[in-house]
Design a protein around this motif. Structure first.
Motif, PDB file in Angstrom:
ATOM      1  N   ASP A  45       1.533  -0.857   0.121  1.00 15.70           N
ATOM      2  CA  ASP A  45      -0.217  -0.168  -0.100  1.00 15.70           C
ATOM      3  C   ASP A  45       0.871   1.048  -0.019  1.00 15.70           C
ATOM      4  O   ASP A  45       0.356   2.186  -0.502  1.00 15.70           O
ATOM      5  N   ARG A  74      -1.386   7.656   8.014  1.00 20.77           N
ATOM      6  CA  ARG A  74      -2.543   6.669   7.819  1.00 20.77           C
ATOM      7  C   ARG A  74      -2.326   5.575   7.584  1.00 20.77           C
ATOM      8  O   ARG A  74      -3.262   4.650   7.806  1.00 20.77           O
ATOM      9  N   LEU A  75      -1.545   4.952   6.756  1.00 22.36           N
ATOM     10  CA  LEU A  75      -1.472   3.929   6.543  1.00 22.36           C
ATOM     11  C   LEU A  75      -1.236   2.816   7.387  1.00 22.36           C
ATOM     12  O   LEU A  75      -1.522   2.289   8.061  1.00 22.36           O
ATOM     13  N   LYS A  77      -1.560   3.546  10.835  1.00 24.14           N
ATOM     14  CA  LYS A  77      -2.196   3.689  11.642  1.00 24.14           C
ATOM     15  C   LYS A  77      -3.510   2.794  11.077  1.00 24.14           C
ATOM     16  O   LYS A  77      -4.501   2.030  11.870  1.00 24.14           O
ATOM     17  N   LYS A  78      -3.828   2.702  10.154  1.00 20.83           N
ATOM     18  CA  LYS A  78      -5.169   1.417   9.825  1.00 20.83           C
ATOM     19  C   LYS A  78      -4.884  -0.007   9.263  1.00 20.83           C
ATOM     20  O   LYS A  78      -5.609  -0.898   9.822  1.00 20.83           O
ATOM     21  N   TYR A  79      -3.389  -0.342   9.511  1.00 19.52           N
ATOM     22  CA  TYR A  79      -2.829  -0.976   9.905  1.00 19.52           C
ATOM     23  C   TYR A  79      -2.536  -1.970  11.937  1.00 19.52           C
ATOM     24  O   TYR A  79      -2.435  -2.927  11.778  1.00 19.52           O
TER      25      TYR A  79
END
Length: 106
Positions: A45, A74-75, A77-79
């Motif tokens: 990603d 953001r990536l 945090k997303k994971y």
């Protein structure tokens, strides 16, 4: 060099994704808590997001760098990347982007 390429192939990652994966893998607590599959997804990603957000001279334009920094955060945090390690991972991600992505912008 060959070992790194072979390891990337074994993980199912491109050369660029392997570089980001390796940068993320430095954090032992992240490896333990997230596992290889999530780190591979983050690396994939990250490459995709960075490629989509690059512009000419992006390394010297602070607004583009800021947008990439937010995208990386953001990536992570997303994971579920460990919050206490996100700043270092974000900085490392930007450094990797600068090293690897010079030729990505036409």
């Amino acid at each position: 060099m060959r070992e790194a390429q072979k390891r990337g192939e074994n993980l199912g990652l491109t050369e660029d994704e392997t570089a980001f994966y390796d940068a993320l893998e430095v954090n032992d607590s992240a490896v333990i808590s997230l596992g290889d599959d999530i780190l591979k997804a983050i690396a994939h990603d990250l490459v995709k997001a960075i490629r989509a957000n690059l512009t000419i001279d992006w390394t010297v334009k602070e607004n583009v760098r800021a947008k990439l920094r937010v995208t990386i955060k953001r990536l992570l945090k997303k994971y579920g990347y460990p919050p206490d390690k996100q700043e270092k991972a974000t900085s490392t991600g930007l450094e990797q982007a600068e090293l690897l992505c010079k030729d990505w912008v036409a």
